[in-house]
Design a protein around this motif. Structure first.
Motif, PDB file in Angstrom:
ATOM      1  N   GLU A 280      -9.594  24.729 -45.308  1.00 21.17           N
ATOM      2  CA  GLU A 280      -8.656  23.656 -45.656  1.00 21.17           C
ATOM      3  C   GLU A 280      -7.581  23.524 -44.580  1.00 21.17           C
ATOM      4  N   SER A 281      -7.137  24.671 -44.039  1.00 18.19           N
ATOM      5  CA  SER A 281      -6.125  24.619 -42.983  1.00 18.19           C
ATOM      6  C   SER A 281      -6.663  23.901 -41.754  1.00 18.19           C
ATOM      7  N   VAL A 282      -7.950  24.136 -41.445  1.00 16.23           N
ATOM      8  CA  VAL A 282      -8.556  23.433 -40.312  1.00 16.23           C
ATOM      9  C   VAL A 282      -8.517  21.936 -40.563  1.00 16.23           C
ATOM     10  N   LYS A 283      -8.798  21.543 -41.811  1.00 20.85           N
ATOM     11  CA  LYS A 283      -8.760  20.123 -42.182  1.00 20.85           C
ATOM     12  C   LYS A 283      -7.367  19.542 -41.939  1.00 20.85           C
ATOM     13  N   ILE A 284      -6.340  20.273 -42.422  1.00 22.92           N
ATOM     14  CA  ILE A 284      -4.963  19.793 -42.259  1.00 22.92           C
ATOM     15  C   ILE A 284      -4.628  19.691 -40.770  1.00 22.92           C
ATOM     16  N   LEU A 285      -5.035  20.718 -40.001  1.00 24.87           N
ATOM     17  CA  LEU A 285      -4.708  20.738 -38.573  1.00 24.87           C
ATOM     18  C   LEU A 285      -5.306  19.534 -37.861  1.00 24.87           C
ATOM     19  N   ARG A 286      -6.564  19.206 -38.173  1.00 25.53           N
ATOM     20  CA  ARG A 286      -7.198  18.059 -37.504  1.00 25.53           C
ATOM     21  C   ARG A 286      -6.439  16.771 -37.790  1.00 25.53           C
TER      22      ARG A 286
END
Lengths: 379, 157
Positions: A280-286
């Protein structure tokens, strides 16, 4: 002699007290556990803390608000950016200042990178605790890349002093967005590798599924937060339920434990929540890297922080759960009282409750799944 | 919420000067705490934070409780102030388990006694430490286990 024998007769012959720590690799720092056992079955655990007490709250009364920021680094040294951010947000609430949008985005990017880095340590050391050595080397290898990114931004790898009251210390360097995207492209497939080697490993599941179940009611009553609370199936994440900064602009889900391998709230669930949270953090970062606006990162940094009388309780979702700062301002440039509500402090207090009735080796697994950092518990 | 308390427990709570919290008398605290926990309109099931404070001006020590309700999504701050010489507050550790360690911490650093606490002892400092460091009138002990404690604080600020 008779006196001594009389003393011994008072002991229960079937209860043994095992002392674990303060120097023990599985207690993740200087934690001492006094484990009362019946045979090998744990009947009660008394965690003894304070070995790393550095008088953080007392120091705060002698320091200006700006000077406290580097001290917050040293509380949770595995998620220092989160701590900087939590403190800065609390002081900004007292000051009542608006923060430029670019700063908000930078803070979200840093917070999520830090969350991934912290969860990588949690996942890796948890693997070590239950006997898997390879996953640890993999997660530490990938965490290294995040530390490189932090070094690129602010020059420090562990304790940053990056997020200031009202802004951040440096703007993002030129190549940062490109390098972070490269990292994300590399990192996302790695999560599946961790799953293959650890998450769905049969031995790992045997050691963790159904062990140390934490029910939602107990979790809330003990003040557990973060992955420990969510592992029990409670959909509670301050980023979603009480959005701060610009989290309401991003599309992401709250990871919750669903009892896939056993009971809801078992050790495996608490572990798996962290794996899902990294995705989920990767999603937010993108999303954040794509939307980040321009602007001056020092525009809202006050020349001198001086707060009139007032108090605030501000909470923030760090990698370990809810960090709260209760600040009483005394009308000077120094606070009258700073209390840090540490998430791992509350999460650790539930240990005796959930470890009761399990074996000593399970205590290691349960403790590992709580993901404690002693610097933050003892402050 | 003020009206609710007027009905359930008249005179138990007063709004603080800054308007952000309720003041409660220490003697009435257990009664108020039960209402906070059990009243269907309040259901404060989560104790977020428990802070001891010493403003140094009056002869009082205080404790601030920050509550939150996971179902109703509302918050409340309660402040209890007691005199420095006889600092005693009823413990709520049996109602909210989160208060257990937090009360020990306040006892450790401020010397406020929580009556009825299941295991009230120091938590962060060594058991044989003297005094309560976060009180504004705290003075460091001279020796700890024969080790001298530095008194000069000129470089602290």
């Amino acid at each position: 002699m008779a006196e001594q024998l009389k003393d011994f007769s008072l002991l229960h012959s079937d209860e043994m007290v095992l002392n674990m720590g303060p120097q023990h690799p599985s207690t993740h720092g200087v934690l001492r556990l006094k484990i009362h056992t019946d045979g090998e079955i744990v009947s009660r655990i008394e965690p003894i803390i304070g070995y790393l007490h550095r008088c953080f709250e007392k120091h705060c009364e002698y320091l200006t608000y700006e000077q406290i920021v580097p001290f917050t680094d040293r509380t949770d040294y595995l998620a220092a950016m989160n701590m900087n951010d939590a403190f800065a947000i609390a002081v900004e609430k007292l000051l009542g200042i608006e923060i430029p949008e670019r700063v908000q985005y930078i803070r979200v990017i840093m917070a999520e990178l830090q969350r991934i880095a912290s969860h990588l340590v949690a996942v890796g050391t948890f693997g070590l605790d239950v006997g898997g050595i390879t996953p640890f080397t993999w997660t530490i290898r990938d965490r290294e890349r995040i530390l490189d990114l932090f070094e690129y931004v602010c020059g420090a790898r562990l304790l940053y002093n990056y997020i200031w009251v009202g802004g951040v210390s440096h703007d993002l360097p030129e190549q940062f967005i490109r390098r972070t995207l490269e990292f994300l492209d590399y990192f996302e497939p790695q999560i599946d590798e961790y799953n293959q080697i650890l998450t769905y490993n049969k031995i790992f599941i045997e050691r963790t599924a159904d062990v140390g179940t934490l029910t939602p009611e107990v979790a809330v009553n003990y003040g557990c937060t973060g992955p420990v609370l969510r592992g029990s199936g409670v959909k509670w994440d301050l980023r979603k339920t009480e959005p701060y900064a610009v989290y309401d602009k991003f599309d992401f889900d709250i990871a919750v434990g669903d009892g896939r391998m056993g009971t809801v709230g078992d050790t495996w669930d608490r572990y798996f929540v962290r794996i899902v949270e990294m995705k989920e953090s990767v999603k937010i970062l993108r999303q954040a890297l794509a939307q980040i606006p321009g602007g001056d990162v020092h525009a809202a940094v006050p020349k001198k922080v001086r707060i009139k009388e007032g108090s605030v309780y501000s909470r923030y979702e760090s990698a370990r759960g809810e960090v709260g700062f209760y600040i009483i301002a005394g009308g000077k440039d120094k606070p009258m009282r700073v209390k840090m509500r540490s998430p791992a402090f509350c999460n650790l207090s539930v240990l005796s409750e959930i470890a009761e009735g399990w074996m000593i080796s399970d205590v290691i697994a349960i403790l590992g799944s709580l993901d404690i950092v002693l610097g933050e518990i003892d402050r | 919420m003020v009206e609710l308390f007027e009905v359930r427990c008249p005179g138990c709570v007063t709004v603080t000067e800054d308007g952000n919290a309720f003041n409660v008398q220490a003697e009435k605290w257990l009664e108020v705490a039960k209402i906070l926990r059990e009243d269907p309109d309040l259901t404060f099931d989560s104790l977020m934070c428990l802070t001891g404070y010493d403003k140094g001006t009056d002869d009082v020590l205080g404790v601030a409780y920050n509550f939150h309700s996971m179902s109703k999504l509302h918050k409340l701050e309660i402040r209890i102030e007691v005199s420095r010489d006889s600092a005693e507050i009823p413990s709520i550790a049996n109602i909210w388990r989160a208060a257990d360690w937090h009360e020990r911490e306040v006892y450790d650093l401020f010397g406020i006694t929580f009556s009825g606490h299941p295991d009230l002892k120091r938590i962060l400092l060594p058991d044989d430490w003297e005094g309560y460091p976060l009180r504004k009138d705290y003075e460091t002990q001279d020796y700890y286990h024969d080790m001298p404690i530095p008194k000069d604080k000129t470089d602290w600020e």
